[in-house]
Write an enzyme that holds these catalytic residues in place. Sequence first.
Site, mmCIF file in Angstrom:
data_model
loop_
_atom_site.group_PDB
_atom_site.id
_atom_site.type_symbol
_atom_site.label_atom_id
_atom_site.label_comp_id
_atom_site.label_asym_id
_atom_site.label_seq_id
_atom_site.Cartn_x
_atom_site.Cartn_y
_atom_site.Cartn_z
ATOM 1 C CG HIS A 3 -0.335 0.203 2.511
ATOM 2 N ND1 HIS A 3 0.535 -1.078 3.172
ATOM 3 C CD2 HIS A 3 -0.110 1.254 3.268
ATOM 4 C CE1 HIS A 3 1.112 -0.739 4.138
ATOM 5 N NE2 HIS A 3 0.669 0.628 4.583
ATOM 6 C CG ASP B 130 1.769 5.123 4.581
ATOM 7 O OD1 ASP B 130 1.248 4.187 4.651
ATOM 8 O OD2 ASP B 130 2.888 5.369 5.223
ATOM 9 C CG HIS C 43 5.008 1.125 2.719
ATOM 10 N ND1 HIS C 43 4.687 2.120 2.242
ATOM 11 C CD2 HIS C 43 4.701 0.863 3.820
ATOM 12 C CE1 HIS C 43 3.809 2.607 2.950
ATOM 13 N NE2 HIS C 43 3.737 1.810 4.378
ATOM 14 N NE ARG D 197 9.346 -5.055 10.932
ATOM 15 C CZ ARG D 197 8.545 -3.685 10.600
ATOM 16 N NH1 ARG D 197 7.237 -3.931 10.728
ATOM 17 N NH2 ARG D 197 9.274 -2.630 10.354
#
Length: 328
Positions: free
Chosen positions: A201, A203, A258, A268
Amino acid sequence: MVVLSKPAMEHLSSTTTLFPEVPLIDLSKPDSKHLIVKACEEFGFFKLINHGVPTEFITRLESESINFFSLPLSEKEKAGPLDPFGYGNKKIGPNGDVGWVEYILLTTSNEANYQKFSSIFGEAAEKFRSAVNDYVLAVKKMAYEILEMLADGLKIQPRNAFSKLLMDEESDSVFRLNHYPPCPKIHQGMTDSDLIGFGEHTDPQIISVLRSNNISGLQITLKDGNWISVPPDQTSFFINVGDSLQVMTNGRFKSVRHRVLANSSKSRLSMIYFGGPPLSEKIAPLPSLTKGADSLYKEFTWYEYKKSAYKTRLADNRLGLFEKIAAS
C-alpha cells in the site's frame, strides 16, 4: 492484503534482496535538506539518524506496547472494536484486507483514546497514555523539522507550507502500533495469507514516521517495480512520502509503496506516526512547483481523499481517481 498466487510468491522470493543503500539522512549535517529532497524524489523513503527523539521515550513506549500485546486476546479485545480507533486483529480496514498483524490505532488529538485501555490496564493505563504522548510529541516535532527542510530544499515560501498542516490544531494525524507475532505456519507449508503481515500500500497522509524493533520484514518498491527488504535499525527512524505530499509536489516526490512480511519465529513491533492535514484542508499541487508545467492532480479536500481511500483495498491506486487525464 494482496492475495498472491503461488507463481507470484515464487517471483517474490527470487526478486527481493536486502537493500543496504537506503538513503541515509543525518539531521545534524548542513546538507541534509538537499539529501532529503533527493531521497524523496528517487525513493519516497529514507532513514534518519541524529533525529533528536530521546531514546528513553522510544524504549518506554516499546515496553508499554509489549505489555499490552502480551495480554490474552480476550483482554486486548476489550480495547476494540475499531470505531475507528482502538484495537484490531488480522482485519485491516473494512474491505476484506487481512494480515498477520494486531494493532492499536489512536488519534493524536483526543484523550478519549485511552478510556478503552483503562478497563484493561487500570492504573497502568496512565503509564501507557504518558508513554504514547511523550513519544508522539517528540516525533511530531521531528516531522515538522523534516517538512520545513523539504520546503527549504525545494525553495518554497513560506517554509511552513507543509508543516503548518500538521501543526494545525485540527490536524487529522493518527498513531499506530503494529505487532506482528511469530507465524509458525510458514514452516508448515506457507499459505498466501501467512506470507503477508501487512499488504502492499501507500500511505494517504502527508508524511509517515516509522520506527520498529530490530526485526526485519519491511519492504519497499523501487522505480523498476522490484521489492527490496529494508534492514531494520531500532535506533533510527524511516520516513515515507505519503500520497498527499506527492500531490502537493505535483508528482516530484513519490509516495512509496511498501509492505511487511511475516516472520516465522520472531515478533516485530512498529510505531508509526501518520501526519495528516485538517479534514477541510484543500490538497493540490503548490503553485510554486507547477510553474511552466500542468497540474497532474485535481484539487480535493483531505476529507474527500480520506473518504475515497477508506473505500479501497490496500493495494489499489488511490490517487488514480484524482489524477487529471491528459487531453487526447
